[in-house]
Write a protein that holds these residues in place. Sequence first.
Motif, mmCIF file in Angstrom:
data_model
loop_
_atom_site.group_PDB
_atom_site.id
_atom_site.type_symbol
_atom_site.label_atom_id
_atom_site.label_comp_id
_atom_site.label_asym_id
_atom_site.label_seq_id
_atom_site.Cartn_x
_atom_site.Cartn_y
_atom_site.Cartn_z
ATOM 1 N N VAL A 25 -8.574 -4.120 -7.779
ATOM 2 C CA VAL A 25 -7.209 -3.935 -7.295
ATOM 3 C C VAL A 25 -7.254 -2.968 -6.112
ATOM 4 O O VAL A 25 -7.953 -1.955 -6.158
ATOM 5 C CB VAL A 25 -6.292 -3.377 -8.408
ATOM 6 N N THR A 26 -6.541 -3.293 -5.059
ATOM 7 C CA THR A 26 -6.443 -2.400 -3.909
ATOM 8 C C THR A 26 -4.970 -2.123 -3.620
ATOM 9 O O THR A 26 -4.092 -2.796 -4.157
ATOM 10 C CB THR A 26 -7.119 -3.008 -2.663
ATOM 11 N N ALA A 27 -4.747 -1.143 -2.775
ATOM 12 C CA ALA A 27 -3.373 -0.778 -2.424
ATOM 13 C C ALA A 27 -3.269 -0.533 -0.924
ATOM 14 O O ALA A 27 -4.181 0.018 -0.312
ATOM 15 C CB ALA A 27 -2.940 0.480 -3.169
ATOM 16 N N SER A 28 -2.168 -0.953 -0.364
ATOM 17 C CA SER A 28 -1.812 -0.623 1.010
ATOM 18 C C SER A 28 -0.626 0.320 0.920
ATOM 19 O O SER A 28 0.290 0.089 0.141
ATOM 20 C CB SER A 28 -1.421 -1.886 1.774
ATOM 21 N N LEU A 29 -0.663 1.392 1.709
ATOM 22 C CA LEU A 29 0.403 2.379 1.646
ATOM 23 C C LEU A 29 0.901 2.742 3.031
ATOM 24 O O LEU A 29 0.125 2.788 3.985
ATOM 25 C CB LEU A 29 -0.096 3.666 0.963
ATOM 26 N N GLY A 30 2.194 3.003 3.120
ATOM 27 C CA GLY A 30 2.811 3.509 4.329
ATOM 28 C C GLY A 30 3.340 4.901 4.053
ATOM 29 O O GLY A 30 3.924 5.145 3.002
ATOM 30 N N VAL A 31 3.114 5.823 4.976
ATOM 31 C CA VAL A 31 3.495 7.221 4.777
ATOM 32 C C VAL A 31 4.466 7.659 5.877
ATOM 33 O O VAL A 31 4.208 7.448 7.057
ATOM 34 C CB VAL A 31 2.240 8.126 4.809
ATOM 35 N N ALA A 32 5.572 8.255 5.466
ATOM 36 C CA ALA A 32 6.532 8.819 6.406
ATOM 37 C C ALA A 32 6.965 10.186 5.887
ATOM 38 O O ALA A 32 7.148 10.362 4.684
ATOM 39 C CB ALA A 32 7.751 7.912 6.559
ATOM 40 N N ASN A 56 -0.776 -5.833 7.478
ATOM 41 C CA ASN A 56 -1.136 -6.675 8.623
ATOM 42 C C ASN A 56 -2.459 -6.262 9.261
ATOM 43 O O ASN A 56 -3.113 -7.080 9.902
ATOM 44 C CB ASN A 56 -0.034 -6.655 9.680
ATOM 45 N N ASN A 57 -2.856 -5.001 9.096
ATOM 46 C CA ASN A 57 -4.096 -4.505 9.691
ATOM 47 C C ASN A 57 -5.298 -4.641 8.764
ATOM 48 O O ASN A 57 -6.333 -4.053 9.018
ATOM 49 C CB ASN A 57 -3.939 -3.046 10.129
#
Length: 82
Positions: A25-32, A56-57
């Motif tokens: 299992v992997t995760a993509s995260l966005g940080v703000a 997308n990257n």
Amino acid sequence: MQVAERLRGAIASVPVQAEGHTLTVTASLGVAAGEAGALSDALVGAADAALYRAKNNGRNRVEPALAQDWPAATAPKPPAAD
């Protein structure tokens, strides 16, 4: 970013057992990060844009929110030059 990267790495490092199968299992995260008083909708929107950029990257990565991810009126200001 460091906490998100540690979380991403921890998720990827532990295989999940499900119905006799081993899954990675992997995760993509966005940080703000917003300034005090930042609107939560703007903060979540910026993090969401960063999340989709991570996917997308190439997925399994952490991406920071960029200036263009924020609504114009709520974009964080760059630090003042000394």
